[in-house]
Design an enzyme around this catalytic site. Structure first.
Site, PDB file in Angstrom:
ATOM      1  CG  ASP A   6      -1.738   1.242   1.394  1.00  0.00           C
ATOM      2  OD1 ASP A   6      -1.872   1.988   0.406  1.00  0.00           O
ATOM      3  OD2 ASP A   6      -2.254   1.474   2.512  1.00  0.00           O
ATOM      4  NE  ARG A  11       5.232   5.048   7.952  1.00  0.00           N
ATOM      5  CZ  ARG A  11       6.510   5.298   8.198  1.00  0.00           C
ATOM      6  NH1 ARG A  11       6.968   6.530   8.174  1.00  0.00           N
ATOM      7  NH2 ARG A  11       7.351   4.322   8.459  1.00  0.00           N
ATOM      8  CB  SER A  97      -5.618   1.789  -6.521  1.00  0.00           C
ATOM      9  OG  SER A  97      -4.462   2.458  -6.027  1.00  0.00           O
ATOM     10  CG  ASP A  98      -5.791   4.941  -1.549  1.00  0.00           C
ATOM     11  OD1 ASP A  98      -6.491   5.247  -2.536  1.00  0.00           O
ATOM     12  OD2 ASP A  98      -5.349   5.796  -0.753  1.00  0.00           O
ATOM     13  CB  THR A 171      -3.196  29.953  18.811  1.00  0.00           C
ATOM     14  OG1 THR A 171      -3.620  31.214  19.328  1.00  0.00           O
ATOM     15  CG2 THR A 171      -3.343  29.965  17.301  1.00  0.00           C
TER      16      THR A 171
END
Length: 238
Positions: A6, A11, A97-98, A171
């Protein structure tokens, strides 16, 4: 043994499957050429299947890294129908595709109305019915991308680590909490819409690096970190 890959924007996740994952790991996509450094200690795979949304250069580096095993990965693309899942995109091939592999992996876990949520650089929220119909989905910036956009697009908002609070008093935490609430709000609205559409309970399956950050703020969300890899294995076995 099947090697599932993947390759995402940040990554590359990999898993070796032999009646279950016997080894898994990940590395930065920029280090794709070093993939074999992690694989060579394991028995060679006889087949490789992958999803790549990281571009041609990463794809080429992965293919180069797998040359010692003489493996040429089968790179999947979305289809109109596969492994019991119907692709509801107007142009089925446009779906990443993922996302397609994750939908296949979710359907393989058992019939359920579900949101398939991947929390990476971007966040995708995809609606899947128990019958395997992918109805459509959302794409929005991830937590870090939202914070970076605010920092780069304004003069006074810093890019600093923050923490989630219901009522942030600084913030950095206001930015982080705003990003978390925006993403979780999108998931909740999509879950409500799918529940109205199907008339039932909707499971939320979450994967990606930011999933552990977001899941505690969603009702009954389930971490499913290997969903894309599971889907790739299902596609390979079909």
């Amino acid at each position: 043994m099947i090697l599932a890959l993947d390759a995402g924007n940040s990554r590359i996740k990999w898993g070796l499957w032999a009646n279950g994952f016997v080894a898994q790991g990940s590395l930065p996509s920029a280090d794709a050429v070093h993939l074999f450094d992690a694989l060579h200690v394991h028995a060679p795979a006889s087949r490789a299947i992958g999803s790549n949304v990281a571009g041609g250069e990463v794809r080429a580096r992965i293919e180069q890294a797998l040359q010692p095993w003489r493996l040429a990965p089968e790179w999947i693309s979305s289809r109109e129908f596969q492994c019991g899942v119907h692709n509801g995109y107007a142009a089925p091939g446009q779906l990443g595709s993922d996302r397609w592999a994750a939908l296949v992996g979710a359907h393989a876990r058992g019939p359920s109305d579900a949101l398939v949520v991947n929390c990476g650089t971007a966040v995708t929220v995809d609606a899947l019915t128990a019958s395997g119909e992918f109805l459509g989905g959302l794409i929005l910036p991830g937590v870090h991308m939202m914070a970076r956009a605010l920092s780069q697009g304004t003069a006074g908002l810093p890019l600093e680590p923050g923490a989630f609070h219901a009522f942030p008093d600084n913030t950095a935490s206001a930015i982080h909490s705003g990003a978390v609430q925006a993403i979780c709000g999108a998931v909740d609205r999509m879950r409500a819409a799918l529940s109205v559409r199907t008339g039932g309970e909707v499971a939320v399956l979450m994967s990606g690096g930011a999933a552990p950050v977001l899941a505690p703020h969603l009702h009954a969300a389930v971490l499913a970190p290997n969903l894309v890899l599971e889907g790739l294995v299902e596609i390979a076995r079909e």
